[in-house]
Design an enzyme around this catalytic site. Sequence first.
Site, mmCIF file in Angstrom:
data_model
loop_
_atom_site.group_PDB
_atom_site.id
_atom_site.type_symbol
_atom_site.label_atom_id
_atom_site.label_comp_id
_atom_site.label_asym_id
_atom_site.label_seq_id
_atom_site.Cartn_x
_atom_site.Cartn_y
_atom_site.Cartn_z
ATOM 1 N N ARG A 158 0.761 -1.230 0.034
ATOM 2 C CA ARG A 158 -0.016 0.109 0.041
ATOM 3 C C ARG A 158 0.799 1.408 -0.178
ATOM 4 N NH1 ARG A 158 -3.828 0.650 4.733
ATOM 5 N NH2 ARG A 158 -1.719 -0.119 5.989
ATOM 6 N N SER B 117 8.436 -5.153 6.273
ATOM 7 C CA SER B 117 8.081 -6.317 7.212
ATOM 8 C C SER B 117 8.684 -7.416 6.834
ATOM 9 C CB SER B 117 6.434 -6.559 7.370
ATOM 10 O OG SER B 117 5.927 -5.342 7.743
ATOM 11 N N ASP C 210 6.286 -3.659 11.290
ATOM 12 C CA ASP C 210 4.985 -3.502 11.702
ATOM 13 C C ASP C 210 4.609 -3.487 13.228
ATOM 14 O OD1 ASP C 210 5.863 -6.220 11.970
ATOM 15 O OD2 ASP C 210 3.948 -7.025 10.972
#
Length: 895
Positions: free
Chosen positions: A519, A580, A634
């Site tokens: 994203r 991540s 994250d």
Amino acid sequence: QVKRALLALTLPLETLQAVKGRMLQAMLKGLSRQTHEHANVRMLPTYICSTPDGTEKGDFLVVELCQSHVRILWVNLPGNGNKSIQEIYRTFNMPEDIMKDTGEALFDFIAECVQQFLSGIGSTQQNFSLGFIFPFRCRQAQLDKAELISWAKEFSCSGVEGKDVVQLLQAAINKQELYHVNVIALMNDTVGTMMTCSLEGKPCEVALVADKGTNCCFMAEARLVEMVEETSGQMCINTEWGCFGDDGTLSDILTPYDENVDQESSSPGEKRFEKMVGSLYLGEIIRHVLISLAAEKELFIGSNVVVLRTKGVFKIQQILEIIESEQGTAEAKAALEALGLHPSEQDCCRVQQVCRVVVSRAAALSAAGLSAVLSYMCQSRMLEQLAVSVAVDGELYHYCSRFKEILQNVTELLAPECIVTLVPSVDGNGRGAAIVTAVSLRLAAQRQEVNQLLAPLRLSRADLERVQALMRQEMELGLDQETNATASVRMLPTYVRGTPNGTERGEFLALDLGGTNFRVLVVHVSEDGIRMANQIYVIPTAIMQGTGEALFDHIIECIMDFQQKQGLMEQVLPLGFTFSFPCQQMGLDKAVLLNWTKGFSASGCVGQDVVQLLREAAQRKQHLGLEVVAVVNDTVGTMMSCGYDDPKCEIGLIVGTGTNACYMEEMCNVGTVEGDQGRMCINMEWGAFGDNGCLDDFFTLFDQLVDEKTINAGKQRFEKLISGMYLGEIVRHILLALVEKQLLFRGKPCPKLQTKDIFQTKFLSIIETDGLALKQLQTILQDLELEASSEDSMVVREVCQTVSLRAAQLCAASLAAVVEKMRESRGLAQLAVTVGVDGTLYKMHPHFSHRLQETLRDLAPNCTVTFLLSEDGSGKGAALVAAVACHRAEPKGGP
């Protein structure tokens, strides 16, 4: 007058529907803890939680206490589906005075009967488990513990009411020195009926007795039986429905004949339903109808009818012969003439009509009660349709085809959602009691084996304190410069020096890369809060597994596309990058990729600074308006996103597919970074806790089997005990072991269960959901081609609960080490801190979060810990890291 009498005793379907509704209400009242004591339909738990599976085997004794005698049976169950049961029985007539003597005299008599019976069959020394049929209302606390509520059927032995009748019988048996005979189970005759008919291939789950008295029992969802602690599986409920209507709910259908029968009984106002249905009373109802019609000159004109005023002149056998026989009127004539009456042909026809309507009403009322039970079962199991076998016993059912036909037809009309098969019972009392006893012994043996197998996964408080101490030890090793390289908990500095304080303002970009989709976000931080816009982009497999240049070029192209669509191409916005994958962070904006995971294998990236790779790609694409301020994982993003809403949030926790934690550590304790002022967020990477062997004592055989089949065997050992990627696999291996030990699915091979990852972790969440009906659980297992009985389903649920509880407790023990270290480092007597949490296991599992928090409170009593669910930690959190970094930066300098 005759027609009026017959109509008064005929119940239309609408009335029967209303009776069914009232029975349902009475049942719910009996099941509720608040109203149980005042309920007429008592809904007594029997503590029988299983029907037989045909493997029950051995020799059993049964004692049946009857109206005028005691019956003792020896029953052999062969364990072959119980198709060839052997039994020997003997009946002992009971002296009349014993029924009204002391309880001690009654139980001594029963024990003497047992002793004589065993001598007669030459088994005075063999060990026997005994089932006791005690047909009186009891308050059961266990299968072998039952207090008598009240006597009935002319019994009134002193000193028994309120006492445990199992204990009284065992004491009397011991007095006879029969120490090899143990009373294992107590039940009434209705339960015995259900258990015997369970041998007919498919188990019966309902029993109806239509005899001198009437009763019904059924297998209920245990979670709905509020009087017992048991919340899973099933439990047989003895409705004791004979007292239905004692509160006046049947007053509108009671006839004057019923009122007369009630007044003449030994218990006026009690057992109103039984007095309309039980064969003990049907002759009396008929007698009062005939008295009334004779008084109105409709019957026996010219006869002296004084004989009709004598109780008991009409026997049930005579009534059934009048109804059933082809020469019914002749049977009526013979019965009436035997009483000294001189009936006409018309009198005999009318008496036959009265007998039919009274028996028909009894059958219809039994059907109304049965349909209430069946509809309740269907609703409570959340089924659209219930297919069920009903075991039926009693002289009305066995010897009256009219009763049987009406019972079947009216039940089908009143409970159309149920497919009902009525199964006649064969010696439900004797065999049923033996089977109940055998089932209880089988379940006790299985329970012991299941407990033994699950014991290594059940952690004591001492175990959890040890895990807490080990985590603390590994944290210290990870923070120390000299021991960091060999510590299993790496304690990586993130260079994040502060959490949001609410004064951050501005626009920030965020990039969230952690899988095949990634994203790009724009985050507006203002006084009014945070607004975000984002777009998801796909990374094709060819790019994931191609060159690093192609991968980062693709990412930059997507960022540029997003900025164009958002009208941001002219602005240089600070960017927070959630990456991540395992990294060694060298600064807030510098992170060296240690290795790819999640299907990525882009070349030329491992060992490189991923921020630099992104900057180089921006230069290649001539995108100069990119200012990467921070790279975070994250877990840190989770902490920061929650920190914006709660300044006390100084811990981030993820429990999803994987697990990790981060927290704000005092800089003076971080030996791997220069400086000792303030705090820094430490990415613990606690998934690797135990990779050095310190947790080996807690790894079970099942954990080892799971670990061996992973792509990183021997690595991330703690994560493999806790996270969603592995819990389903642990459960699968336990289920396979239970099948192998023939403790599950009757030991039948389960080919599908051999498939890796077939038992997904989401199944644990579904199976452990409160209120999940047993049939729904069985449906989940059927989708895995596992044919599960109710007991199997309960074992599967227990395995799931054991595995998820251990995961929550281990997570809590490690978190306890974190909060206690924070408290001690800050020199506080009490620490108040918030944990920002993300992850599907924490969010979706019905009990994980509660168990984690409960265990944490127990292990860290000096810490008040609040948990806050993260909203988009990997997006919003990354932007906030950038915002905080910009806020802390010097006016002229960079981050």
